[in-house]
Write a protein that holds these residues in place. Sequence first.
Motif, PDB file in Angstrom:
ATOM      1  N   GLY A 147     -33.706  -2.121   3.916  1.00  0.00           N
ATOM      2  CA  GLY A 147     -34.439  -3.346   3.645  1.00  0.00           C
ATOM      3  C   GLY A 147     -33.672  -4.364   2.840  1.00  0.00           C
ATOM      4  O   GLY A 147     -34.222  -5.387   2.432  1.00  0.00           O
ATOM      5  N   VAL A 148     -32.368  -4.131   2.600  1.00  0.00           N
ATOM      6  CA  VAL A 148     -31.553  -5.074   1.848  1.00  0.00           C
ATOM      7  C   VAL A 148     -31.283  -6.297   2.714  1.00  0.00           C
ATOM      8  O   VAL A 148     -30.777  -6.179   3.824  1.00  0.00           O
ATOM      9  N   THR A 149     -31.642  -7.460   2.235  1.00  0.00           N
ATOM     10  CA  THR A 149     -31.473  -8.693   3.029  1.00  0.00           C
ATOM     11  C   THR A 149     -30.500  -9.666   2.385  1.00  0.00           C
ATOM     12  O   THR A 149     -30.277 -10.745   2.919  1.00  0.00           O
ATOM     13  N   THR A 150     -29.917  -9.327   1.250  1.00  0.00           N
ATOM     14  CA  THR A 150     -28.926 -10.180   0.605  1.00  0.00           C
ATOM     15  C   THR A 150     -27.696  -9.357   0.242  1.00  0.00           C
ATOM     16  O   THR A 150     -27.783  -8.138   0.049  1.00  0.00           O
ATOM     17  N   GLY A 191     -29.298  -4.967   6.924  1.00  0.00           N
ATOM     18  CA  GLY A 191     -29.774  -4.023   5.929  1.00  0.00           C
ATOM     19  C   GLY A 191     -30.349  -2.749   6.475  1.00  0.00           C
ATOM     20  O   GLY A 191     -30.433  -1.743   5.780  1.00  0.00           O
ATOM     21  N   GLU A 214     -22.089  -5.072   0.338  1.00  0.00           N
ATOM     22  CA  GLU A 214     -22.677  -4.456   1.532  1.00  0.00           C
ATOM     23  C   GLU A 214     -21.736  -4.497   2.742  1.00  0.00           C
ATOM     24  O   GLU A 214     -22.119  -4.880   3.839  1.00  0.00           O
ATOM     25  N   THR A 253     -23.734  -5.270  13.017  1.00  0.00           N
ATOM     26  CA  THR A 253     -24.162  -6.608  12.608  1.00  0.00           C
ATOM     27  C   THR A 253     -23.775  -7.671  13.647  1.00  0.00           C
ATOM     28  O   THR A 253     -23.235  -8.721  13.318  1.00  0.00           O
ATOM     29  N   LYS A 288     -26.349   0.712   8.625  1.00  0.00           N
ATOM     30  CA  LYS A 288     -25.874  -0.317   9.551  1.00  0.00           C
ATOM     31  C   LYS A 288     -26.523  -0.104  10.920  1.00  0.00           C
ATOM     32  O   LYS A 288     -26.778   1.031  11.336  1.00  0.00           O
ATOM     33  N   ASP A 289     -26.750  -1.207  11.645  1.00  0.00           N
ATOM     34  CA  ASP A 289     -27.275  -1.081  13.000  1.00  0.00           C
ATOM     35  C   ASP A 289     -26.134  -0.760  13.957  1.00  0.00           C
ATOM     36  O   ASP A 289     -24.967  -1.029  13.664  1.00  0.00           O
ATOM     37  N   GLY A 340     -27.801 -14.288   2.456  1.00  0.00           N
ATOM     38  CA  GLY A 340     -28.659 -13.470   3.295  1.00  0.00           C
ATOM     39  C   GLY A 340     -27.885 -12.863   4.445  1.00  0.00           C
ATOM     40  O   GLY A 340     -26.885 -13.401   4.898  1.00  0.00           O
ATOM     41  N   TRP A 341     -28.324 -11.700   4.897  1.00  0.00           N
ATOM     42  CA  TRP A 341     -27.702 -11.064   6.047  1.00  0.00           C
ATOM     43  C   TRP A 341     -28.729 -10.173   6.722  1.00  0.00           C
ATOM     44  O   TRP A 341     -29.741  -9.795   6.128  1.00  0.00           O
ATOM     45  N   GLY A 342     -28.480  -9.838   7.974  1.00  0.00           N
ATOM     46  CA  GLY A 342     -29.468  -9.100   8.749  1.00  0.00           C
ATOM     47  C   GLY A 342     -29.089  -7.679   9.053  1.00  0.00           C
ATOM     48  O   GLY A 342     -29.625  -7.082   9.982  1.00  0.00           O
TER      49      GLY A 342
END
Length: 467
Positions: free
Chosen positions: A171-174, A167, A231, A300, A295-296, A163-165
């Motif tokens: 909405g991709v969380t993995t 996305g 990702e 990340t 990407k934010d 998991g990662w935050g």
Amino acid sequence: MSVISETSYRAHRDGGGARRAIGRGVAASPRRAAPGIDYRQWFDLGWCWLAMSSMLFIFQFGSKGVFLILAMLPLYAVVRYRTLPRVLLAISPILLLPAFAMLSTLWSISARTTLYYGFQYFITVAIGAVMGAGTNRRQLLYALFGAFAIYTLASLAFGRMVGWGGGGASGVTTAFAGLTGSKNQAADIGAITIMISVVTAMAAWRERQGLLLLASGIVTIMNLWILKIAESAGAIVACLFALVILFGWAVVRPLKAEVRTAIFTAGVAVAAVAAALRGLWLQPLMAMVLQATDKDPTLTGRTYIWSRAQVLIEQRPALGLGFSAFWRQGNLDAEGIWRYADIATRTGFNFHNTFREILVHLGIVGLVLFGIVMIVLFATLWVRTIRAPTDIGILFCAYLSYVAIRMPIESLAFAPFLHSTVLIMAGLGCAVWRRDNTEAYDAAAFHAGPNARYRAELRKRPLIGHR
């Protein structure tokens, strides 16, 4: 893979007398040596493959992998005892890096931790440098391809998603972490494998090795998929840049050295101008990359980690905290970052910036030392490869350029028992490689023997470039 033998070399040398006799009209035939096997080449192939495989599978091998890594240098010394002094002399500038890391035990906030990991780092750097400076060029390429190809198959078969935050809007969380547990490291290995496979494919195409060409193509496709599902925007951008360099080399390699030098000089001039004007294009480019990869803006969470690193640098700017002295359980600052990043194991983390990582642990003095050694040897590698291109030289030119792009967002060349540290040091070692370091692997000897006529014909019509 071809094997060079000293007997084949003597046969090639003695053939000169036969040709002179024929020129005088005298019937003569050169002495034909029985086919032989140069064990040093097979040793280079096996040693490089085993060393790299032990780094790639270090988490799976556990303590057995550590013992295997520790045995690599003694094994090389036993088999290569004649060339070992020359190799050590050649790589001595590279060994200054881990030597300074171990020296930081004297001022470390945790001397025991620094000495423990500093020794591991010294072994890792030495293995990489010896690999680049003291082994046969072609066997090193094949060994790297074999190790990373096997790792690719194992990673796809037994790897996992994490998991990662980061996305964003997607909405991709993995993301795919393979066998490493880290998506960034999985992406890094995927990008490296793509570079190695492309160079191997070029060599296979030039030498008409169909099976090797097919295998390298399949491995490339597999790792393109891995790069996508891992990702990692940084790895994708850097890999694309490295591929541009590789295909650029494919174009300029057949040209004369003077033309290659002119092209390289022009490229350096363009890069210098671009660096001077980075204020005009860097921010818009980063914004475009972040938007394209969802990407934010904090990359990340990197911006927070960098702010904490800056505080630590200001506390001990000259010599730092000591090698690996920060990331240890019980250090409240490290515990806070682990908690922020949700690292449950409280191990295996870094500042995601090579320069800040060095400054925190080894200070300004350490950063200057690393910078001088790496920049000088990186430039030397490019100059030597431009003058006399080799497959492995081209690979390391592309890979070290890839590393340079990733250094601002990842911590590289600074971790013990890690594949990337070994490869970076192998690239630097390649810059100081000399033919006599591997006991006269003569190109003439390679082309002598039962396939001499075929290889001579092959050299007359290269597809991508000269050997």
